[in-house]
Design a protein around this motif. Structure first.
Motif, short mmCIF file in Angstrom:
data_model
loop_
_atom_site.label_atom_id
_atom_site.label_comp_id
_atom_site.label_asym_id
_atom_site.label_seq_id
_atom_site.Cartn_x
_atom_site.Cartn_y
_atom_site.Cartn_z
N LEU A 51 -5.36 7.85 -3.18
CA LEU A 51 -4.50 6.90 -3.90
C LEU A 51 -4.84 6.88 -5.38
O LEU A 51 -3.94 6.81 -6.23
N THR A 52 -6.12 6.99 -5.69
CA THR A 52 -6.53 7.01 -7.09
C THR A 52 -6.00 8.25 -7.81
O THR A 52 -5.60 8.18 -8.99
N LEU A 53 -5.99 9.39 -7.10
CA LEU A 53 -5.52 10.64 -7.71
C LEU A 53 -4.01 10.65 -7.92
O LEU A 53 -3.51 11.11 -8.95
N PHE A 54 -3.27 10.15 -6.92
CA PHE A 54 -1.82 10.28 -6.96
C PHE A 54 -1.10 9.02 -7.42
O PHE A 54 0.10 9.07 -7.72
N ALA A 55 -1.81 7.89 -7.46
CA ALA A 55 -1.22 6.65 -7.98
C ALA A 55 -2.27 5.95 -8.83
O ALA A 55 -2.75 4.87 -8.48
N PRO A 56 -2.64 6.56 -9.96
CA PRO A 56 -3.76 6.03 -10.75
C PRO A 56 -3.52 4.63 -11.31
O PRO A 56 -4.48 3.94 -11.66
N GLN A 57 -2.27 4.20 -11.40
CA GLN A 57 -1.98 2.87 -11.91
C GLN A 57 -1.92 1.82 -10.81
O GLN A 57 -1.56 0.67 -11.07
N GLY A 58 -2.24 2.21 -9.59
CA GLY A 58 -2.18 1.28 -8.48
C GLY A 58 -0.77 1.16 -7.92
O GLY A 58 0.18 1.72 -8.48
N ILE A 59 -0.64 0.44 -6.83
CA ILE A 59 0.65 0.34 -6.14
C ILE A 59 1.69 -0.32 -7.04
O ILE A 59 2.77 0.23 -7.29
N ALA A 60 1.38 -1.52 -7.53
CA ALA A 60 2.35 -2.22 -8.39
C ALA A 60 2.52 -1.51 -9.72
O ALA A 60 3.62 -1.51 -10.30
N GLY A 61 1.45 -0.88 -10.20
CA GLY A 61 1.55 -0.13 -11.45
C GLY A 61 2.50 1.04 -11.34
O GLY A 61 3.27 1.34 -12.26
N GLU A 62 2.48 1.73 -10.20
CA GLU A 62 3.41 2.83 -9.97
C GLU A 62 4.84 2.33 -9.83
O GLU A 62 5.79 2.97 -10.30
N LEU A 63 5.01 1.18 -9.17
CA LEU A 63 6.35 0.58 -9.08
C LEU A 63 6.87 0.24 -10.47
O LEU A 63 8.06 0.42 -10.77
N ARG A 64 5.99 -0.26 -11.31
CA ARG A 64 6.39 -0.58 -12.69
C ARG A 64 6.77 0.69 -13.45
O ARG A 64 7.77 0.73 -14.16
N ARG A 65 6.01 1.76 -13.25
CA ARG A 65 6.26 3.00 -13.99
C ARG A 65 7.53 3.69 -13.52
O ARG A 65 8.29 4.24 -14.32
N ARG A 66 7.78 3.65 -12.21
CA ARG A 66 8.88 4.43 -11.65
C ARG A 66 10.18 3.64 -11.51
O ARG A 66 11.27 4.20 -11.64
N LEU A 67 10.08 2.33 -11.19
CA LEU A 67 11.28 1.58 -10.85
C LEU A 67 11.66 0.48 -11.83
O LEU A 67 12.83 0.30 -12.16
N TRP A 68 10.66 -0.27 -12.28
CA TRP A 68 10.98 -1.45 -13.11
C TRP A 68 9.89 -1.63 -14.16
O TRP A 68 8.84 -2.18 -13.89
N LYS A 69 10.17 -1.19 -15.37
CA LYS A 69 9.18 -1.22 -16.44
C LYS A 69 8.86 -2.65 -16.89
O LYS A 69 7.85 -2.88 -17.55
#
Length: 311
Positions: free
Chosen positions: A290-308
């Motif tokens: 998870l650290t390698l593929f989602a370094p910003q964490g679960i909510a951080g990846e949602l923020r980056r990909r779906l809702w900034k």
């Protein structure tokens, strides 16, 4: 009403529905997770939003737990005064630690907070006549009554955990959208620039640490009151590492991240332990992935990909 507020109110509604819909095992787990998530949200204020990497937050969690527990055990206080005592203990300790530890920065700050935390842990063991040392002590069901409501009852315990979690979640959401929260983020991103803009960064960091410590103490006091136990293990190093992991996994600097990280880690260990005794190895491998593929964490990846704009 903003999209962010609607999202978080929706999350609270789903959690409230869990009181009716969840089977007994997961019902109890979810109550525990919500209380631990409060602890993680407190840590997130210091680390996720202000950039203060503490390795000693267990002392605030334990201060709340023992402040509450000892008020009941030694002073025969009711649940509400005991909870307030736990909050005051956490706030006072975080103020003292902040005034001293914030004279350092970076690695030095990490080491100083770890040293303070270990000193608190050793103090719990040393004053075992009152704290019962490593054994800890049980808080009897008769003492776990608030406004005539028995908090040892699973349904009442779930609602109490939900109310505390809801209050802290909405408080955090409001804080990070206010000017004070923006200053915390500015310090995290570039403290020197924030200072050049005229902000008193020491006072802001001290405020962040006191808010963080008080919320963490609320989590500790609630954990002891709802689950009926206070023990020195909650002041140990592992309980300073746990909130760091929960926040990193869920998404540092996001409001919902601490809950997602706590939920993920709790059930990862729970499910892994059902398959093998080497469950920590499985958990470690999953965490590395998870650290390698989602370094910003679960909510951080949602923020980056779906809702900034996700707070």
């Amino acid at each position: 009403m903003s999209r962010a507020l609607i999202l978080h109110l929706g999350l609270l509604a789903v959690l409230l529905a869990g009181n009716v819909l969840l089977p007994a095992y997961h019902h109890g787990n979810m109550a525990r997770i919500m209380v631990l998530a409060v602890y993680a949200m407190g840590y997130n204020i210091a680390f996720g939003y202000t950039g203060l990497l503490s390795l000693g937050h267990a002392m605030f969690f334990a201060a709340g737990m023992y402040g509450m527990g000892l008020a009941i055990r030694l002073a025969d206080a009711g649940a509400l005064p005991a909870m307030l005592t736990g909050l005051a203990a956490g706030a006072g300790l975080s103020l003292v630690v902040g005034l001293l530890a914030l004279r350092t920065a970076g690695v030095s700050f990490m080491i100083v907070t770890l040293m303070f935390s270990q000193a608190c842990y050793l103090a719990i063991l040393y004053f075992g006549e009152w704290t019962r040392g490593d054994e800890g002590f049980v808080i009897q069901a008769v003492d776990r009554t608030l406004f005539g409501i028995d908090l040892s009852d699973p349904g009442n315990r779930y609602i109490a955990a939900w109310l505390l979690f809801s209050a802290v979640l909405l408080l955090t959401l409001r804080l990070v959208r206010r000017p004070a929260g923006r200053v915390f983020v500015a310090i995290r991103e570039n403290e020197e620039r924030a200072r050049l803009l005229g902000y008193d960064t020491f006072r802001a960091k001290l405020s962040a640490l006191v808010i963080s410590g008080t919320i963490s103490a609320a989590g500790g006091a609630a954990y002891g009151l709802l689950f009926g136990y206070a023990g020195a293990s909650f002041a140990g190093v592992q309980y300073s590492i746990f909130p760091l992991l929960w926040v990193l996994l869920g998404g540092a600097g996001t409001v919902v991240g601490p809950l997602l990280g706590t939920l993920f880690m709790f059930y990862l260990i729970d499910l892994s332990s059902g398959f093998t005794e080497a469950y920590m190895l499985i958990a470690g491998l999953v965490l590395i992935g998870l650290t390698l593929f989602a370094p910003q964490g679960i909510a951080g990846e949602l923020r980056r990909r779906l809702w900034k704009g996700l707070p």
